[in-house]
Design a protein around this motif. Sequence first.
Motif, PDB file in Angstrom:
ATOM      1  N   GLU A   1      24.340  32.764  58.586  1.00 16.56           N
ATOM      2  CA  GLU A   1      23.868  32.655  57.207  1.00 16.56           C
ATOM      3  C   GLU A   1      24.936  32.026  56.307  1.00 16.56           C
ATOM      4  N   ARG A   2      24.488  31.494  55.180  1.00 19.26           N
ATOM      5  CA  ARG A   2      25.397  30.993  54.157  1.00 19.26           C
ATOM      6  C   ARG A   2      25.905  32.194  53.370  1.00 19.26           C
ATOM      7  N   VAL A   3      27.212  32.251  53.129  1.00 17.17           N
ATOM      8  CA  VAL A   3      27.815  33.434  52.516  1.00 17.17           C
ATOM      9  C   VAL A   3      28.748  33.037  51.378  1.00 17.17           C
ATOM     10  N   ALA A   4      29.069  34.025  50.564  1.00 14.48           N
ATOM     11  CA  ALA A   4      30.081  33.883  49.511  1.00 14.48           C
ATOM     12  C   ALA A   4      31.084  35.004  49.685  1.00 14.48           C
ATOM     13  N   LEU A   5      32.368  34.684  49.552  1.00  8.71           N
ATOM     14  CA  LEU A   5      33.437  35.671  49.663  1.00  8.71           C
ATOM     15  C   LEU A   5      34.276  35.599  48.396  1.00  8.71           C
ATOM     16  N   VAL A   6      34.387  36.728  47.709  1.00 10.76           N
ATOM     17  CA  VAL A   6      35.178  36.800  46.483  1.00 10.76           C
ATOM     18  C   VAL A   6      36.382  37.697  46.740  1.00 10.76           C
ATOM     19  N   TYR A   7      37.582  37.112  46.704  1.00  7.59           N
ATOM     20  CA  TYR A   7      38.816  37.867  46.891  1.00  7.59           C
ATOM     21  C   TYR A   7      39.464  38.119  45.536  1.00  7.59           C
ATOM     22  N   LEU A   8      39.938  39.337  45.332  1.00 10.49           N
ATOM     23  CA  LEU A   8      40.598  39.715  44.081  1.00 10.49           C
ATOM     24  C   LEU A   8      42.060  40.036  44.349  1.00 10.49           C
ATOM     25  N   GLU A   9      42.944  39.477  43.548  1.00 14.38           N
ATOM     26  CA  GLU A   9      44.348  39.846  43.673  1.00 14.38           C
ATOM     27  C   GLU A   9      44.501  41.335  43.342  1.00 14.38           C
TER      28      GLU A   9
ATOM     29  N   SER B   1      44.704  42.379  39.692  1.00 13.11           N
ATOM     30  CA  SER B   1      43.641  42.046  38.747  1.00 13.11           C
ATOM     31  C   SER B   1      42.996  43.320  38.206  1.00 13.11           C
ATOM     32  N   ALA B   2      42.458  43.237  37.008  1.00 12.78           N
ATOM     33  CA  ALA B   2      41.821  44.406  36.387  1.00 12.78           C
ATOM     34  C   ALA B   2      40.659  44.911  37.234  1.00 12.78           C
ATOM     35  N   GLU B   3      39.882  43.977  37.820  1.00 11.52           N
ATOM     36  CA  GLU B   3      38.734  44.389  38.628  1.00 11.52           C
ATOM     37  C   GLU B   3      39.173  45.139  39.884  1.00 11.52           C
ATOM     38  N   ALA B   4      40.189  44.610  40.567  1.00 14.25           N
ATOM     39  CA  ALA B   4      40.658  45.261  41.790  1.00 14.25           C
ATOM     40  C   ALA B   4      41.174  46.660  41.501  1.00 14.25           C
ATOM     41  N   ARG B   5      41.916  46.808  40.407  1.00 12.13           N
ATOM     42  CA  ARG B   5      42.445  48.129  40.070  1.00 12.13           C
ATOM     43  C   ARG B   5      41.326  49.063  39.605  1.00 12.13           C
ATOM     44  N   GLY B   6      40.303  48.486  38.958  1.00 12.21           N
ATOM     45  CA  GLY B   6      39.167  49.298  38.540  1.00 12.21           C
ATOM     46  C   GLY B   6      38.307  49.769  39.704  1.00 12.21           C
ATOM     47  N   LEU B   7      38.366  49.054  40.827  1.00 10.12           N
ATOM     48  CA  LEU B   7      37.583  49.417  42.008  1.00 10.12           C
ATOM     49  C   LEU B   7      38.224  50.519  42.842  1.00 10.12           C
TER      50      LEU B   7
ATOM     51  N   ARG C   1      30.301  31.573  40.222  1.00  7.55           N
ATOM     52  CA  ARG C   1      31.148  30.508  39.664  1.00  7.55           C
ATOM     53  C   ARG C   1      32.006  31.009  38.508  1.00  7.55           C
ATOM     54  N   SER C   2      31.477  31.981  37.760  1.00 10.17           N
ATOM     55  CA  SER C   2      32.244  32.527  36.629  1.00 10.17           C
ATOM     56  C   SER C   2      33.016  33.792  37.012  1.00 10.17           C
ATOM     57  N   PHE C   3      32.963  34.154  38.302  1.00 14.99           N
ATOM     58  CA  PHE C   3      33.633  35.353  38.803  1.00 14.99           C
ATOM     59  C   PHE C   3      33.200  36.595  38.011  1.00 14.99           C
ATOM     60  N   ASP C   4      31.901  36.673  37.723  1.00 16.08           N
ATOM     61  CA  ASP C   4      31.352  37.810  36.979  1.00 16.08           C
ATOM     62  C   ASP C   4      31.056  38.945  37.947  1.00 16.08           C
ATOM     63  N   LEU C   5      32.102  39.657  38.342  1.00 16.80           N
ATOM     64  CA  LEU C   5      31.941  40.719  39.338  1.00 16.80           C
ATOM     65  C   LEU C   5      31.105  41.867  38.807  1.00 16.80           C
ATOM     66  N   GLN C   6      31.275  42.204  37.546  1.00 17.52           N
ATOM     67  CA  GLN C   6      30.480  43.295  36.965  1.00 17.52           C
ATOM     68  C   GLN C   6      29.002  42.948  36.979  1.00 17.52           C
ATOM     69  N   GLY C   7      28.669  41.678  36.703  1.00 14.58           N
ATOM     70  CA  GLY C   7      27.278  41.253  36.754  1.00 14.58           C
ATOM     71  C   GLY C   7      26.738  41.274  38.173  1.00 14.58           C
ATOM     72  N   LEU C   8      27.548  40.862  39.135  1.00 13.50           N
ATOM     73  CA  LEU C   8      27.116  40.851  40.532  1.00 13.50           C
ATOM     74  C   LEU C   8      26.877  42.262  41.051  1.00 13.50           C
ATOM     75  N   LEU C   9      27.718  43.195  40.620  1.00 11.26           N
ATOM     76  CA  LEU C   9      27.614  44.572  41.100  1.00 11.26           C
ATOM     77  C   LEU C   9      26.759  45.450  40.199  1.00 11.26           C
ATOM     78  N   GLY C  10      26.445  44.957  39.004  1.00  7.37           N
ATOM     79  CA  GLY C  10      25.591  45.720  38.101  1.00  7.37           C
ATOM     80  C   GLY C  10      26.223  47.003  37.598  1.00  7.37           C
ATOM     81  N   GLN C  11      27.528  46.990  37.416  1.00  2.00           N
ATOM     82  CA  GLN C  11      28.182  48.187  36.894  1.00  2.00           C
ATOM     83  C   GLN C  11      29.483  47.816  36.194  1.00  2.00           C
ATOM     84  N   ARG C  12      29.934  48.680  35.343  1.00  2.00           N
ATOM     85  CA  ARG C  12      31.192  48.489  34.641  1.00  2.00           C
ATOM     86  C   ARG C  12      32.306  49.191  35.414  1.00  2.00           C
TER      87      ARG C  12
END
Length: 244
Positions: free
Chosen positions: A71-79, A82-88, A117-128
Amino acid sequence: MRATNTLTLGADRALYVGELPATGWHRHAAPVLLLGLSGHFAVHLASGRVESCHSALIDMGVWHLFDPCGERVALVYLEPDSAEARGLRPWFRQQGGVVFDPATPTRARGCTEARLRSFDLQGLLGQRFETAAELDARVLRSLRHLRMARDGALPRDQVAQAAHLSASRFNHLFREEMGVSFRSYRVWSQVRAAMAGLATQPRLTDAALHGAFSDSAHFSRTFRQTFGMTPSSVLKPLREVTLV
């Protein structure tokens, strides 16, 4: 028309979109969100668990095998800083380092791709995400020193000195703040620098030098340990490398 494979590198995140071979066992120094853009994929864990899913969040340091199943896939890596990685991190602690199907289902593929494309992780995951505490200033200083240096393989003692810490104290503080050892993160930074080099130098040999690897063989071994794949199987098919 065959879809193109693309790589986008931001200051503290990276996005790969395209087709990939199945990986070998690997772990890396950054959390990753795996998304199936055209169907299910499979994730194998060291515990023996095998999960077929549309999305998966995998924390740094977790051994896994990723099979895109064609399948065609997308992989998003977070340093890690980053605020998102620490929030996770609290979520990862609750889920044992892996979260299956965390992404919000959507029938609008264009919406998913726009969020990617905008790295909107909160939108992709549907949570803050939970607001994470600021990183220790000494660790921030060491990260700037490491990332600004031409030689990504800076010795630990030199980076510790830039943070005004002893080597042992620096090791402890870095792992405590970043969730990963300095040694592992330094290797990750070298691989990332090599991939960034592809934006201007498409040859893998030149990319290896851009990441301060001694030669292409050294880069190939490290890339395979990091991603479970050879660099040629991932990077040669790339049609676009973008730095943002």
